[in-house]
Design an enzyme around this catalytic site. Structure first.
Site, PDB file in Angstrom:
ATOM      1  CD  GLU A 331      -4.837 -41.190 -29.354  1.00 20.60           C
ATOM      2  OE1 GLU A 331      -5.659 -40.255 -29.291  1.00 20.60           O
ATOM      3  OE2 GLU A 331      -4.839 -42.137 -28.546  1.00 20.60           O
ATOM      4  CG  HIS A 332      -0.847 -40.007 -27.628  1.00 19.05           C
ATOM      5  ND1 HIS A 332      -0.992 -38.642 -27.648  1.00 19.05           N
ATOM      6  CD2 HIS A 332      -2.086 -40.502 -27.344  1.00 19.05           C
ATOM      7  CE1 HIS A 332      -2.257 -38.320 -27.393  1.00 19.05           C
ATOM      8  NE2 HIS A 332      -2.934 -39.440 -27.201  1.00 19.05           N
TER       9      HIS A 332
END
Length: 438
Positions: A331-332
């Protein structure tokens, strides 16, 4: 507690267990949300009020489901001026980013002489932005979900969020809503909130789509109601990778590793490095940082970083570290390397990429501008962040002139006949010319 350490220096194979997420089995929630959805469909506002008491602990016997204008005013009076300015700062940056992202309303291209084709971008009529409240208050989620709705031109963007025990919405959330330009905020969360915007109630409008992260109850309700309400891409538990080469500062990498690990015990967070020095510096620093955190957040982080879905991964070389990132599709992703820009070009799969030691995930989550609602659980291999495009639909446009028609008709007729579609062929045959000649 012992921080998880995974030594991959002796092989380039990536163990499947390291790529797994803490994806919840929704079967329990799916069974439980069914009667909740039915109650909202049958009883509307009465069901929402009852569930607010049962699930959200609302104490007042009566309260308005829709946040009233006076509640917005009170929120501005209650909130510290400095926080209001920070919310404005975030809104400005997020708005500027999404305005730059917004496509032109329509484009057309001449495909052949006299034959034109293109797209129109039209906003969705009504979209609900879900703002959770289970583990705190999240005005940043309102900003990230509502700003692109307003920029896209959605005629009726609404907020749904669980009420507090006092029957009210968090002050910062109301302030953010007004600053964004949202006037409709409804006090209904969980599965009942999803059902409310799927069916519509006496107070809550029926919407066509819902966006934003939520609990397993919310995810299960979205799945059950997907035939009525576009659920968008589900945003699951938080996850991150801090990717470093030997140039990185291990203490700084450790500091940023904690960011997503504090979201909850179901998060995933890894420091992936080819440097034994960086790994050792991080191992030493992390316990010191835990001592500076509130007990609950430290506990969440410890569960993640000492479990199967977090910790430190030492790879054979930097190439191997990059390949792990691409297979994981976080995601990040935060890159600490000598040349973060060059490293970025080798990343194929990530929800967002933050470059260099001055760009921690905190900035992306709150104030930088790009959207922080990101694909999780490997979905970054095929999906991207929430954007203006999620609040719009494309309508294809075609226009053919009298001069451009014959060539296209001849070719369309040939394909129609081959595929056995007689009326397709008839519509571009001499019958059309005769009718038009009349």
């Amino acid at each position: 507690m012992t921080i998880s350490f995974f030594d991959l220096t002796h092989s380039t194979e990536i163990p499947a267990n390291l790529l797994a997420r803490t994806e919840s089995d929704l079967s329990f929630f799916t069974e439980k949300v069914t009667p909740i959805i039915h109650e909202v469909k049958e009883k509307g506002d009465d069901a929402l009020i009852q569930f607010a008491r049962d699930f959200d602990g609302v104490i007042p016997q009566t309260f308005s489901i829709k946040a009233e204008e006076s509640e917005f005013d009170a929120a501005f009076n209650n909130l510290a001026p400095e926080l209001i300015e920070t919310i404005k700062y975030s809104v400005e940056n997020v708005r500027a980013f999404h305005q730059a992202q917004k496509p032109e309303e329509m484009w057309m291209k001449e495909m052949k002489p006299g034959a034109f084709a293109g797209d129109r971008h039209v906003p969705i009529d009504a979209v609900a932005c879900y703002v959770p409240r289970g583990k705190g208050s999240f005005p940043s989620v309102l900003i990230m979900t509502a700003v692109p709705a307003v920029v896209a031109g959605v005629p009726r963007p609404v907020i749904i969020t669980p009420p507090g025990p006092d029957g009210k919405v968090d002050d910062a959330t109301l302030v953010a809503a007004r600053l964004v330009g949202i006037k409709e905020v409804y006090k209904c969360g969980g599965a009942q909130g999803v059902a409310a915007v799927a069916f519509g109630t006496e107070s809550v409008p029926k919407c066509l789509k819902i966006v934003g992260p939520g609990s397993p109850w919310v995810v299960a309700a979205k799945k059950q109601l997907a035939h009525l309400l576009d659920p968008g891409v589900p945003a699951g538990p938080s996850e991150s990778i801090i990717l470093t080469d030997d140039s990185a500062n291990g203490k700084l990498a450790a500091l940023d590793l904690l960011i997503e690990s504090e979201h909850g015990p179901d998060s995933s967070a890894f420091l992936v490095t080819s440097s034994e020095r960086v790994a050792n510096e991080a191992l030493t620093a992390i316990p010191e940082y835990w001592q500076k955190m509130p007990e609950q957040r430290a506990s969440f982080s410890q569960t993640v970083l000492c479990g199967e879905h977090g910790g430190i991964i030492l790879t054979k070389d930097f190439e191997h570290a990059i390949e792990f990132v691409n297979q994981y599709a976080p995601e990040h992703l935060e890159i600490h390397s000598t040349e973060p820009m060059a490293t970025m070009t080798r990343i194929r799969n990530a929800g967002e990429i933050l470059l260099g030691e001055h760009t921690p995930i905190s900035l992306g989550n709150f104030v930088l501008g790009p959207n922080a609602v990101l694909p999780t659980n490997g979905a970054a291999k095929t999906a991207g962040p929430l954007s203006v495009f999620d609040y719009m639909k494309r309508i294809s446009i075609g226009y053919v002139t009298k001069e451009g028609y014959p060539e296209l008709a001849e070719n369309a007729k040939r394909l129609a006949e081959y595929e056995g579609f007689s009326s397709h062929a008839l519509a571009v045959s001499e019958v059309r010319q005769r009718i038009q000649g009349e």
